[in-house]
Design an enzyme around this catalytic site. Structure first.
Site, PDB file in Angstrom:
ATOM      1  N   LYS A 149       0.814  -1.226   0.000  1.00 37.10           N
ATOM      2  CA  LYS A 149       0.000   0.000   0.000  1.00 37.10           C
ATOM      3  C   LYS A 149       0.839   1.263   0.000  1.00 37.10           C
ATOM      4  CE  LYS A 149      -1.385   0.884   4.789  1.00 37.10           C
ATOM      5  NZ  LYS A 149      -2.462   1.470   5.586  1.00 37.10           N
ATOM      6  N   ASP A 150       2.135   1.159   0.313  1.00 34.52           N
ATOM      7  CA  ASP A 150       2.997   2.339   0.268  1.00 34.52           C
ATOM      8  C   ASP A 150       3.635   2.551  -1.098  1.00 34.52           C
ATOM      9  OD1 ASP A 150       2.530   2.947   2.950  1.00 34.52           O
ATOM     10  OD2 ASP A 150       4.121   1.598   3.618  1.00 34.52           O
ATOM     11  N   ARG A 163      -8.451   8.382   4.779  1.00 27.48           N
ATOM     12  CA  ARG A 163      -9.380   7.309   4.413  1.00 27.48           C
ATOM     13  C   ARG A 163     -10.118   6.793   5.644  1.00 27.48           C
ATOM     14  NH1 ARG A 163      -8.615   2.103   5.156  1.00 27.48           N
ATOM     15  NH2 ARG A 163      -6.474   2.457   5.813  1.00 27.48           N
ATOM     16  N   ARG A 164      -9.373   6.577   6.725  1.00 27.71           N
ATOM     17  CA  ARG A 164     -10.025   6.070   7.932  1.00 27.71           C
ATOM     18  C   ARG A 164     -10.893   7.139   8.570  1.00 27.71           C
ATOM     19  NH1 ARG A 164      -4.235   3.562   9.424  1.00 27.71           N
ATOM     20  NH2 ARG A 164      -4.502   1.586   8.361  1.00 27.71           N
ATOM     21  N   ARG A 217       1.485  10.250  14.370  1.00 28.37           N
ATOM     22  CA  ARG A 217       2.506   9.740  13.452  1.00 28.37           C
ATOM     23  C   ARG A 217       3.524   8.896  14.209  1.00 28.37           C
ATOM     24  NH1 ARG A 217       4.920  11.394   8.959  1.00 28.37           N
ATOM     25  NH2 ARG A 217       5.599   9.253   9.168  1.00 28.37           N
ATOM     26  N   ARG A 223       3.590   4.731  18.200  1.00 25.74           N
ATOM     27  CA  ARG A 223       2.133   4.970  18.311  1.00 25.74           C
ATOM     28  C   ARG A 223       1.537   4.255  19.526  1.00 25.74           C
ATOM     29  NH1 ARG A 223      -0.476   5.572  12.307  1.00 25.74           N
ATOM     30  NH2 ARG A 223       1.327   6.618  11.445  1.00 25.74           N
ATOM     31  N   CYS A 265      -2.189   8.926  -1.018  1.00 25.40           N
ATOM     32  CA  CYS A 265      -2.648   8.929   0.368  1.00 25.40           C
ATOM     33  C   CYS A 265      -3.206  10.287   0.748  1.00 25.40           C
ATOM     34  CB  CYS A 265      -1.624   8.383   1.351  1.00 25.40           C
ATOM     35  SG  CYS A 265      -0.001   9.094   1.228  1.00 25.40           S
TER      36      CYS A 265
HETATM   37  C1  DPM Z   1      -0.543   4.499   3.787  1.00 20.83           C
HETATM   38  C2  DPM Z   1      -1.469   4.924   4.765  1.00 20.83           C
HETATM   39  C3  DPM Z   1      -0.917   4.570   6.016  1.00 20.83           C
HETATM   40  C4  DPM Z   1       0.341   3.919   5.754  1.00 20.83           C
HETATM   41  C5  DPM Z   1      -2.775   5.625   4.489  1.00 20.83           C
HETATM   42  C6  DPM Z   1      -4.011   4.745   4.683  1.00 20.83           C
HETATM   43  C7  DPM Z   1      -1.526   4.816   7.349  1.00 20.83           C
HETATM   44  C8  DPM Z   1      -1.187   6.164   7.875  1.00 20.83           C
HETATM   45  C9  DPM Z   1      -1.557   6.391   9.305  1.00 20.83           C
HETATM   46  C10 DPM Z   1      -0.648   4.644   2.333  1.00 20.83           C
HETATM   47  N1  DPM Z   1       0.539   3.921   4.403  1.00 20.83           N
HETATM   48  O1  DPM Z   1      -3.953   3.564   5.052  1.00 20.83           O
HETATM   49  O2  DPM Z   1      -5.130   5.268   4.480  1.00 20.83           O
HETATM   50  O3  DPM Z   1      -2.238   5.576   9.945  1.00 20.83           O
HETATM   51  O4  DPM Z   1      -1.109   7.418   9.804  1.00 20.83           O
HETATM   52  C11 DPM Z   1       1.432   1.808   6.636  1.00 20.83           C
HETATM   53  C12 DPM Z   1       1.091   0.822   7.607  1.00 20.83           C
HETATM   54  C13 DPM Z   1       1.372  -0.437   7.026  1.00 20.83           C
HETATM   55  C14 DPM Z   1       1.866  -0.184   5.753  1.00 20.83           C
HETATM   56  C15 DPM Z   1       0.569   1.075   8.964  1.00 20.83           C
HETATM   57  C16 DPM Z   1      -0.956   1.167   9.058  1.00 20.83           C
HETATM   58  C17 DPM Z   1       1.255  -1.829   7.647  1.00 20.83           C
HETATM   59  C18 DPM Z   1       0.161  -2.690   7.068  1.00 20.83           C
HETATM   60  C19 DPM Z   1       0.341  -3.187   5.657  1.00 20.83           C
HETATM   61  C20 DPM Z   1       1.325   3.327   6.750  1.00 20.83           C
HETATM   62  N2  DPM Z   1       1.927   1.177   5.566  1.00 20.83           N
HETATM   63  O5  DPM Z   1      -1.662   1.438   8.097  1.00 20.83           O
HETATM   64  O6  DPM Z   1      -1.458   0.957  10.195  1.00 20.83           O
HETATM   65  O7  DPM Z   1       1.338  -3.874   5.315  1.00 20.83           O
HETATM   66  O8  DPM Z   1      -0.560  -2.915   4.852  1.00 20.83           O
END
Ligand code: DPM
Length: 386
Positions: free
Chosen positions: A92-93, A143-144, A161, A167, A255
């Site tokens: 997702k990143d 999104r959340r 963050r 966190r 994002c």
């Molecule tokens: C992206 C988002 C977030 C990450 C945006 C979204 C969360 C940001 C936040 C694109 N990347 O999800 O709407 O909560 O401040 C990220 C996480 C993981 C990969 C952590 C998470 C782990 C889970 C995975 C950060 N990137 O979302 O809790 O492998 O999918």
């Protein structure tokens, strides 16, 4: 050993695996290394860890930083410079368009893709629905917050963050947040599954494109590496990833905009539910589409794989298809695009434009990435370039 490394798996003496240096990223990278070792027991590998911009900037909400390749750029530069051979990312990143010469050689089996709620210990018995009015929920995902504001107008959403360790500390050691919303996958991989109080179903909060899946990126022409990666790819997750990324790419979401999905692969079909929201959650567009994945779908010519482009180096939103999967991936790609187009026809671009405009006030201009220049991907360029 000879430098052409005949004795080694994939013809390489040493495979260098690039990773971010957070605890979660390293755990994920070790998982990928183990998967590679299962298919090549004598694989000689080394993990090279580094910080990305997203790791260095800890005090600004992700969505405000404005760059699409926040967690990936430095790793991709190392890949380009050949100081590493593969890099491991949370799918997702990884932006839906990769830099020239880079491909996703494998998407591994997806962990639970849902979002999860981690309660402050004093609310351990609560759910989002039973938390006191005005409770503060920590998330910097638009999104959340957009989806949850719509369902729980009495809760407050505040940015948080830092990596997962930070966190959890911010949650447990102070009274600033009543709960966090995080990807279940990351929490589970950290070994903290027992802290999950609630899993959010798609009626409450749909997940991010690619959430829960790991992706391995490599250089486009590196056939030795691509051969290894093909053996660790998960076919179902790969199909889901293509549909979701095609949806995202057609919408041009990053994002910085509330875009979410819910995907189901069945034996003969693939269902993609996708949505976009205004930042405050007051507007919502959600639509679901299903395609058959096994039998040729004679009802629609557009879903048939185009015949001309069966050569090498076709990728779908950066993902290299497994040889037997080109057909189904072509359909999945088309499904994502069609679903996005349906939402665009209903006005999704207005919602997304407004969300981005609201969100980019006072933030740096976004850095856009370039196309990776292959045939199928060129066809799939966004229809609504802004
Ligand atoms: C992206 C988002 C977030 C990450 C945006 C979204 C969360 C940001 C936040 C694109 N990347 O999800 O709407 O909560 O401040 C990220 C996480 C993981 C990969 C952590 C998470 C782990 C889970 C995975 C950060 N990137 O979302 O809790 O492998 O999918």
């Amino acid at each position: 050993m000879e430098s052409n490394g005949n004795g080694q798996a994939g013809g390489k003496d040493l495979i260098r695996i690039g990773s971010r240096d957070s605890e979660l990223a390293l755990k994920q990278t070790h998982m990928v290394r183990e998967a590679m070792q299962r298919v090549h027991p004598h694989l000689n590998s080394e993990i090279v860890s580094m910080k990305t911009k997203g790791d260095k900037i800890q005090d600004v909400a992700l969505s405000k930083i404005g760059s699409k390749s926040l967690f990936t750029k430095e790793l991709e530069l190392a890949l380009e410079a050949q100081s590493v051979d593969v890099v491991v990312h949370s799918l997702k990143d990884l932006p839906t368009t990769l830099p020239d010469g880079m491909v996703i050689g494998a998407v591994l089996k997806r962990e639970d893709p849902r979002d999860a709620v981690i309660m402050h210990p004093k609310y351990a018995e609560c759910t989002l629905a039973t938390l006191p009015k005005d409770s503060v929920i920590g998330t910097s995902s638009l999104r959340r917050s957009a989806q949850l504001k719509r369902k729980y107008p009495d809760l407050c959403f505040k940015s948080v963050r830092g990596n997962l360790n930070t966190r959890f500390r911010k949650l447990d050691d102070a009274d600033d947040y009543a709960a966090l919303v995080l990807a279940a996958a990351g929490v589970i991989r950290m070994g903290w599954k027992n802290r999950i109080s609630q899993y959010l179903c798609d009626d409450l909060c749909m997940y991010a494109v690619g959430q829960g899946a790991l992706a391995v990126e490599c250089r486009e022409g590196d056939s030795a590496i691509l051969d290894i990666l093909a053996k660790i790819a998960d076919p179902d997750t790969t199909v889901e990833a293509v549909a979701e990324r095609a949806f995202m790419r057609t919408l041009e979401g990053g994002c910085s905009a509330p875009v979410a999905v819910h995907t189901k692969v069945m034996e003969d079909s693939l269902t993609l539910k996708g949505g976009v929201w205004s930042l405050d959650g007051s507007e919502e567009l959600v639509h679901t589409m299903t395609i058959l994945t096994r039998e040729p779908d004679t009802s629609s010519d557009s879903l048939r794989p185009p015949k001309k482009i069966a050569k090498t180096c076709i990728t779908f939103c950066g993902i290299v298809p497994l040889p037997e999967q080109k057909d189904v991936m072509t359909r999945a790609n088309q499904l994502g695009k069609s679903l996005a187009q349906t939402l665009l026809d209903k006005g999704a671009d207005q919602i997304l434009k407004a969300a981005k405009a609201q969100n980019t006030v006072n933030s740096p201009p976004s850095v856009s990435s370039t196309s990776n220049g292959n045939i199928e991907d060129k066809k799939a360029l966004p229809v609504n370039t802004s």
